[in-house]
Design a protein around this motif. Sequence first.
Motif, PDB file in Angstrom:
ATOM      1  N   LEU A 230       0.829  -1.209   0.000  1.00  0.00           N
ATOM      2  CA  LEU A 230       0.000   0.000   0.000  1.00  0.00           C
ATOM      3  C   LEU A 230       0.867   1.264   0.000  1.00  0.00           C
ATOM      4  O   LEU A 230       0.577   2.231  -0.715  1.00  0.00           O
ATOM      5  N   VAL A 231       1.914   1.254   0.811  1.00  0.00           N
ATOM      6  CA  VAL A 231       2.822   2.413   0.873  1.00  0.00           C
ATOM      7  C   VAL A 231       3.468   2.630  -0.489  1.00  0.00           C
ATOM      8  O   VAL A 231       3.633   3.774  -0.943  1.00  0.00           O
ATOM      9  N   ARG A 232       3.814   1.520  -1.154  1.00  0.00           N
ATOM     10  CA  ARG A 232       4.440   1.642  -2.485  1.00  0.00           C
ATOM     11  C   ARG A 232       3.470   2.243  -3.504  1.00  0.00           C
ATOM     12  O   ARG A 232       3.876   3.015  -4.382  1.00  0.00           O
ATOM     13  N   ASN A 289      12.612   4.608   9.220  1.00  0.00           N
ATOM     14  CA  ASN A 289      12.659   6.034   9.547  1.00  0.00           C
ATOM     15  C   ASN A 289      12.786   6.888   8.288  1.00  0.00           C
ATOM     16  O   ASN A 289      12.174   7.957   8.176  1.00  0.00           O
ATOM     17  N   THR A 290      13.601   6.432   7.337  1.00  0.00           N
ATOM     18  CA  THR A 290      13.805   7.178   6.094  1.00  0.00           C
ATOM     19  C   THR A 290      12.497   7.273   5.299  1.00  0.00           C
ATOM     20  O   THR A 290      12.126   8.340   4.811  1.00  0.00           O
ATOM     21  N   ILE A 291      11.791   6.141   5.186  1.00  0.00           N
ATOM     22  CA  ILE A 291      10.522   6.124   4.448  1.00  0.00           C
ATOM     23  C   ILE A 291       9.496   7.038   5.123  1.00  0.00           C
ATOM     24  O   ILE A 291       8.810   7.832   4.466  1.00  0.00           O
ATOM     25  N   MET A 292       9.407   6.908   6.451  1.00  0.00           N
ATOM     26  CA  MET A 292       8.393   7.646   7.208  1.00  0.00           C
ATOM     27  C   MET A 292       8.586   9.150   7.118  1.00  0.00           C
ATOM     28  O   MET A 292       7.655   9.887   6.770  1.00  0.00           O
ATOM     29  N   TRP A 293       9.803   9.604   7.450  1.00  0.00           N
ATOM     30  CA  TRP A 293      10.016  11.040   7.623  1.00  0.00           C
ATOM     31  C   TRP A 293      10.362  11.745   6.313  1.00  0.00           C
ATOM     32  O   TRP A 293       9.795  12.795   5.999  1.00  0.00           O
ATOM     33  N   ALA A 332      12.239  10.172  -3.463  1.00  0.00           N
ATOM     34  CA  ALA A 332      13.224   9.093  -3.353  1.00  0.00           C
ATOM     35  C   ALA A 332      13.366   8.578  -1.925  1.00  0.00           C
ATOM     36  O   ALA A 332      14.025   7.562  -1.697  1.00  0.00           O
ATOM     37  N   GLY A 333      12.754   9.266  -0.961  1.00  0.00           N
ATOM     38  CA  GLY A 333      12.784   8.782   0.422  1.00  0.00           C
ATOM     39  C   GLY A 333      12.116   7.429   0.587  1.00  0.00           C
ATOM     40  O   GLY A 333      12.313   6.744   1.605  1.00  0.00           O
ATOM     41  N   TYR A 334      11.326   7.011  -0.417  1.00  0.00           N
ATOM     42  CA  TYR A 334      10.678   5.697  -0.372  1.00  0.00           C
ATOM     43  C   TYR A 334      11.582   4.576  -0.887  1.00  0.00           C
ATOM     44  O   TYR A 334      11.182   3.403  -0.842  1.00  0.00           O
ATOM     45  N   VAL A 335      12.764   4.910  -1.403  1.00  0.00           N
ATOM     46  CA  VAL A 335      13.664   3.897  -1.966  1.00  0.00           C
ATOM     47  C   VAL A 335      13.905   2.714  -1.022  1.00  0.00           C
ATOM     48  O   VAL A 335      13.886   1.555  -1.454  1.00  0.00           O
ATOM     49  N   PRO A 336      14.124   2.936   0.292  1.00  0.00           N
ATOM     50  CA  PRO A 336      14.390   1.784   1.165  1.00  0.00           C
ATOM     51  C   PRO A 336      13.242   0.784   1.290  1.00  0.00           C
ATOM     52  O   PRO A 336      13.435  -0.287   1.878  1.00  0.00           O
ATOM     53  N   LEU A 337      12.045   1.102   0.756  1.00  0.00           N
ATOM     54  CA  LEU A 337      10.960   0.114   0.748  1.00  0.00           C
ATOM     55  C   LEU A 337      11.398  -1.173   0.055  1.00  0.00           C
ATOM     56  O   LEU A 337      11.007  -2.279   0.471  1.00  0.00           O
ATOM     57  N   SER A 338      12.209  -1.037  -1.002  1.00  0.00           N
ATOM     58  CA  SER A 338      12.650  -2.210  -1.754  1.00  0.00           C
ATOM     59  C   SER A 338      13.646  -3.045  -0.964  1.00  0.00           C
ATOM     60  O   SER A 338      13.918  -4.189  -1.337  1.00  0.00           O
ATOM     61  N   ALA A 339      14.200  -2.490   0.095  1.00  0.00           N
ATOM     62  CA  ALA A 339      15.039  -3.259   1.014  1.00  0.00           C
ATOM     63  C   ALA A 339      14.222  -3.763   2.206  1.00  0.00           C
ATOM     64  O   ALA A 339      14.389  -4.895   2.666  1.00  0.00           O
ATOM     65  N   LEU A 393      -0.678   9.556   5.226  1.00  0.00           N
ATOM     66  CA  LEU A 393      -1.187   8.233   5.575  1.00  0.00           C
ATOM     67  C   LEU A 393      -0.092   7.171   5.425  1.00  0.00           C
ATOM     68  O   LEU A 393       0.031   6.263   6.254  1.00  0.00           O
ATOM     69  N   SER A 394       0.722   7.293   4.375  1.00  0.00           N
ATOM     70  CA  SER A 394       1.795   6.322   4.161  1.00  0.00           C
ATOM     71  C   SER A 394       2.822   6.361   5.292  1.00  0.00           C
ATOM     72  O   SER A 394       3.374   5.331   5.684  1.00  0.00           O
ATOM     73  N   ALA A 395       3.072   7.574   5.829  1.00  0.00           N
ATOM     74  CA  ALA A 395       3.992   7.683   6.968  1.00  0.00           C
ATOM     75  C   ALA A 395       3.428   6.945   8.175  1.00  0.00           C
ATOM     76  O   ALA A 395       4.156   6.237   8.894  1.00  0.00           O
ATOM     77  N   LEU A 396       2.115   7.103   8.397  1.00  0.00           N
ATOM     78  CA  LEU A 396       1.463   6.406   9.511  1.00  0.00           C
ATOM     79  C   LEU A 396       1.509   4.889   9.312  1.00  0.00           C
ATOM     80  O   LEU A 396       1.823   4.134  10.237  1.00  0.00           O
ATOM     81  N   LEU A 397       1.219   4.441   8.094  1.00  0.00           N
ATOM     82  CA  LEU A 397       1.241   3.006   7.805  1.00  0.00           C
ATOM     83  C   LEU A 397       2.634   2.415   8.001  1.00  0.00           C
ATOM     84  O   LEU A 397       2.779   1.283   8.484  1.00  0.00           O
ATOM     85  N   THR A 398       3.666   3.180   7.637  1.00  0.00           N
ATOM     86  CA  THR A 398       5.039   2.677   7.735  1.00  0.00           C
ATOM     87  C   THR A 398       5.433   2.389   9.175  1.00  0.00           C
ATOM     88  O   THR A 398       6.274   1.519   9.435  1.00  0.00           O
TER      89      THR A 398
END
Length: 409
Positions: A230-232, A289-293, A332-339, A393-398
């Motif tokens: 969902l975040v992605r 933390n990177t994805i969230m903030w 690009a802060g969402y990049v670590p999702l793939s990790a 919302l994505s920050a909250l979900l993360t």
Amino acid sequence: MQENTTWVDRLGLPKPLAWGYFGVIIFMMGDGVEQGWLSPYLLEHGMSIQQSALLFTVYGITIAISSWFSGVLAEGYGPRKAMGMGLLLYIIGTIGFVGLGMTKLDYPVMLVTYAIRGFGYPLFAYSFLVWITYRTPKDRLGRAVGWFWFVFTGGLNVFGAYYSSWAIDFMGYQNTLWSSIFWVLVGAFFALVLNKDRFVPSGDAGSKTKELLKGLTIVREEPKVFIGGLVRVINTTAQFAFPVFLPIYMATHGFSTKEWLQIWGTIFTSNIAFNLIFGFVGDRLGWRNTIMWFGGVGCGLTTLLFFYSPIWFGGDFWAVLFSGVLWGGLLAGYVPLSALVPSLVKKDKGAAMAILNLGAGLPVFVGPAIVGALIGIIGNEGVIWVLSGLYFLSALLTRFITMPEGDKE
């Protein structure tokens, strides 16, 4: 330990897959040759806006389906075979689309063949991403996937556009599309022939069928993978929503089409650089933390800034450009999702990546759908607040995507 001290390793690239990265950027450059001009070209040649929209909607649907299949096929049959399948479908789709569809402006043929072409790049590129998640040590995985998104976005949105702008003048529109077959073959040569890394797929035919089902059942067995998906989706929904209505909005504040394209191109030049930066940041500060903030909160705020900047700064080009570049960088802060997402499971990483890849494919038509459904009701401003709200919302979900105890987040 000495094998880990080469310049390739210091950059965060998995050394055995270095040729694969180079292949992906060339393949995606070939895939991106029609971005920015195909829709206007079709309209100039007698198609309606509705026909053009349907063509890209069907294309987006096949991208989403192929994105999901890429994860489970890569794990069940091996990424090399899945990437080869993507290459074949891309070539078949391009031959049909250009040779039969565009030549005669045969709309039903164009619909079918462009849809087939849409299956191509997710199978090729996202299967390689699965390969990366298996072959990279966890402490360097953030950087490795950062490099993947660097070559993916750089090929598709930057080099593809620059090459196309030259090739159209030199060869014409249809020959430019034909030339994409040459470039995807060159990319495949580097990624599949020069790349000698071995990947052992998971088991026999029965287990492969089971692996396909895993792409669905994993969300029940590990709900955090579903949250990551969902975040992605939220990550790039605005990226595909903005071009639908922001050019018209910007025009009301005095921006020409050329200025808008300059802003949009610069945004993604910034984005590919920050794909690398946030890969390193994620490995240092933690992926979650990177994805969230940076991703969720950062994009939520800069989405609003980008929209209101023409008003707040009196239509100043550089202020609007800077606001857009901030949004593109924080995207690009969402990049670590793939990790993060594949690390939630000890096995079945391909199934986890299938959900993440599906999340990467869905925004192609989710973004425009949000605009189409809401803009007549709540207007430009209302749509921007919805998109911004999705980021928050994505920050909250993360916050709920926690790693197994003892692992880094």
